[in-house]
Design an enzyme around this catalytic site. Structure first.
Site, PDB file in Angstrom:
ATOM      1  N   HIS A  23       0.816  -1.212   0.000  1.00  0.00           N
ATOM      2  CA  HIS A  23       0.000   0.000   0.000  1.00  0.00           C
ATOM      3  C   HIS A  23       0.860   1.276   0.000  1.00  0.00           C
ATOM      4  CE1 HIS A  23      -3.290   2.631   1.892  1.00  0.00           C
ATOM      5  NE2 HIS A  23      -3.826   2.152   0.780  1.00  0.00           N
ATOM      6  N   LYS A  30       3.324   4.457  -1.080  1.00  0.00           N
ATOM      7  CA  LYS A  30       3.455   5.436  -2.160  1.00  0.00           C
ATOM      8  C   LYS A  30       4.799   6.131  -1.970  1.00  0.00           C
ATOM      9  CE  LYS A  30      -1.213   4.974  -1.712  1.00  0.00           C
ATOM     10  NZ  LYS A  30      -1.876   4.243  -0.613  1.00  0.00           N
ATOM     11  N   ASP A  82      17.002  10.658  -8.180  1.00  0.00           N
ATOM     12  CA  ASP A  82      18.431  10.935  -7.979  1.00  0.00           C
ATOM     13  C   ASP A  82      18.850  10.814  -6.520  1.00  0.00           C
ATOM     14  OD1 ASP A  82      18.854  11.319 -10.666  1.00  0.00           O
ATOM     15  OD2 ASP A  82      18.694  13.508 -10.574  1.00  0.00           O
ATOM     16  N   HIS A 140      -8.785  11.359   1.120  1.00  0.00           N
ATOM     17  CA  HIS A 140      -7.899  10.200   1.158  1.00  0.00           C
ATOM     18  C   HIS A 140      -6.598  10.481   1.909  1.00  0.00           C
ATOM     19  CE1 HIS A 140      -5.614   6.834  -1.023  1.00  0.00           C
ATOM     20  NE2 HIS A 140      -6.617   6.237  -0.417  1.00  0.00           N
ATOM     21  N   LYS A 168      -3.956  10.887   4.714  1.00  0.00           N
ATOM     22  CA  LYS A 168      -3.754  10.246   6.016  1.00  0.00           C
ATOM     23  C   LYS A 168      -2.751  11.095   6.796  1.00  0.00           C
ATOM     24  CE  LYS A 168      -4.008   6.756   2.678  1.00  0.00           C
ATOM     25  NZ  LYS A 168      -5.349   6.368   2.687  1.00  0.00           N
ATOM     26  N   ASP A 197      -0.234  18.511  18.733  1.00  0.00           N
ATOM     27  CA  ASP A 197       0.138  19.787  19.359  1.00  0.00           C
ATOM     28  C   ASP A 197       0.798  20.750  18.376  1.00  0.00           C
ATOM     29  OD1 ASP A 197      -0.852  18.850  21.763  1.00  0.00           O
ATOM     30  OD2 ASP A 197       1.092  18.138  22.464  1.00  0.00           O
TER      31      ASP A 197
END
Length: 476
Positions: free
Chosen positions: A218, A220, A225, A394, A396, A401
């Site tokens: 899952h 991403k 470079d 979508h 997350k 604080d």
């Protein structure tokens, strides 16, 4: 006679699966959910348990994981001291989080980063295309979903162009999440140009006999470079076209662009999964010498089903219990473990302002019902629950604080905790946390608050359905 024989078979089948459940130590909720399913519908329950009841990556994968672990530890210990933040230089809350993260993954807090929050898909793809087009040595991509169409065609062209000018290009794609892409003409364009395509966790009927097919990659990750990287919630999919028939609107995502040593650390995390899939040795290149771009301190936190404990849940719990004033979370799917649920309620009870932002509509009705079962207790504890109305939110994110941010691919559900390969960026930086908090405020402005009195007025059948599905939520 025949009916009695069937009853005996059903009984023996149920007993065999129950003994199998008891032979593995799992969370109480998960074990009880499986027991209930097996007792109520023995044949279906037993079949489902054999298919998805255990975290089976397969004997080959697990042996590779065992062999890989000491290689990763040696690599982490070799991270140059000049890139590592000295112990004791963080706040007490950040110190407790960082020590746990280092203890679980071996990856330390690293200094010398510039972080740029990219708050929409157009900004992400524009920036990513520019970096790929400017790449001189390497492009390494790992995404759960590659979906053909829209700006993805531009990305494919950029990768083809990079490979043709001699840049080393690699693309990791989850076999299930990217299934339509593997059937498209784009996959052959990449391979013909010399892009190394790695299919992660292949899906086929034969593998279903030996591995659990819903264990997925899952993550991403994009690394260019070895000095610039991206991570966050966005897949390689144009939101103008992706899942438009689901009736949830456009998917709303955010990514962070990272300059600094965390880029090659993210590449190493991805290379470890490449080694698991291909069987090759884990051999990331030597860390490059990068000029300091800024003073942001970050930590990379990978997690996955190859470990026996839920590492990411431990991290989130530590972050929640460290909060003193405010916790703001965004997640598309909220089906938490009981420990995480208790931590959020406890935070609100001790006076921490807790805000949870979720989409009004999601692409799974079962998950929606399971999630809604928690609303009454959340609202009663004083947690602000907001429903985003302008598409499927979508992103997350968790901001503590306005000082510490956890940002990446992890949903607040058991699937992310137990079944998926995930990655998170922990930023111990006030400026970046303020930027993410401002993005969350923009989400708040496009959301509607759920009121306890209004929620409790819902029909009885809805309440019963939510609670029934919530009992089975460990299986979702």
């Amino acid at each position: 006679m025949f009916l009695s024989f069937l009853y005996v078979i059903y009984f023996l089948l149920a007993v065999a699966v129950v003994l199998r459940i008891f032979s593995h130590r799992s969370s109480r909720g998960t074990a009880l959910a499986w027991l209930l399913l097996v007792i109520l519908v023995p044949a279906i329950g037993a079949l489902m348990y054999l298919l998805i009841g255990e975290r089976r990556l397969g004997r080959t994968w697990m042996q590779r994981a065992i062999n890989l672990q000491p290689q990763v530890v040696r690599w982490a210990r070799g991270i140059p001291a000049t890139d590592v933040v000295a112990s004791g230089s963080l706040s007490s809350a950040a110190e407790s989080i960082s020590r746990l993260a280092t203890g679980l993954t071996g990856l330390p807090v690293m200094a010398g980063h510039r972080l740029r929050l990219l708050a929409d898909s157009e900004a992400v793809i524009r920036s990513l295309l520019a970096d790929i087009n400017a790449a001189r040595r390497s492009v390494h991509l790992e995404f759960y979903i590659w979906s053909p169409g829209g700006f993805v065609e531009d990305l494919v062209s950029a990768l083809v162009g990079a490979a043709q000018r001699g840049v080393s290009c690699r693309a990791l794609m989850d076999s299930l999440g990217s299934r339509p892409f593997f059937r498209s003409a784009a996959i052959e364009r990449l391979r013909d140009a010399g892009v190394e395509v790695v299919e992660i966790l292949p899906v086929n009927p034969l593998r279903a006999l030996f591995v659990r097919l819903d264990l997925r990659d899952h993550r991403k990750i994009a690394v260019i470079d070895r000095g610039v990287a991206y991570t966050g919630s966005m897949n390689i999919a144009d939101p103008r076209f992706f899942k438009q028939d689901a009736g949830v609107g456009e998917w709303v995502d955010a990514m962070v662009r990272i300059e600094g040593p965390a880029a090659w650390a993210l590449e190493a995390v991805s290379l470890s999964l490449t080694a698991l899939q291909t069987g090759h040795d884990f051999a990331p290149p030597e860390p490059p010498i990068l000029s300091l771009t800024d003073n942001c301190r970050v930590q990379i936190f990978p997690s996955g089903p190859q470990t026996s404990t839920r590492h990411i849940e431990e991290l989130l719990l530590t972050a929640i219990y460290s909060a003193r004033r405010e916790i703001v979370l965004t997640t598309p799917y909220f089906v938490p473990s009981e420990t995480l649920f208790t931590a959020l309620r406890s935070a609100a009870t001790r006076g921490v302002a807790v805000t949870l932002i979720v989409p009004e509509r999601i692409d799974s009705r079962l998950v929606r019902y399971a999630s809604d079962a928690y609303n009454d207790d959340l609202l009663a504890a004083g947690i602000t629950l907001l429903r985003f109305r302008d598409g499927l939110l979508h992103t997350k994110s968790m901001v503590i604080d306005e000082q510490i941010t956890i940002f990446g691919t992890v949903n607040l559900d058991l699937r992310s905790f137990e079944l998926n390969f995930e990655v998170s960026l922990i930023a111990y930086d006030q400026r970046f946390s303020a930027e993410v908090r401002e993005l969350q405020r923009q989400y708040e402005a496009r959301s509607q608050a759920l009121e306890l009195e209004h929620w409790r007025a819902r029909p009885l059948w809805r309440r019963l359905l939510e609670n029934a599905i919530q009992v089975m939520s460990p299986l979702l």
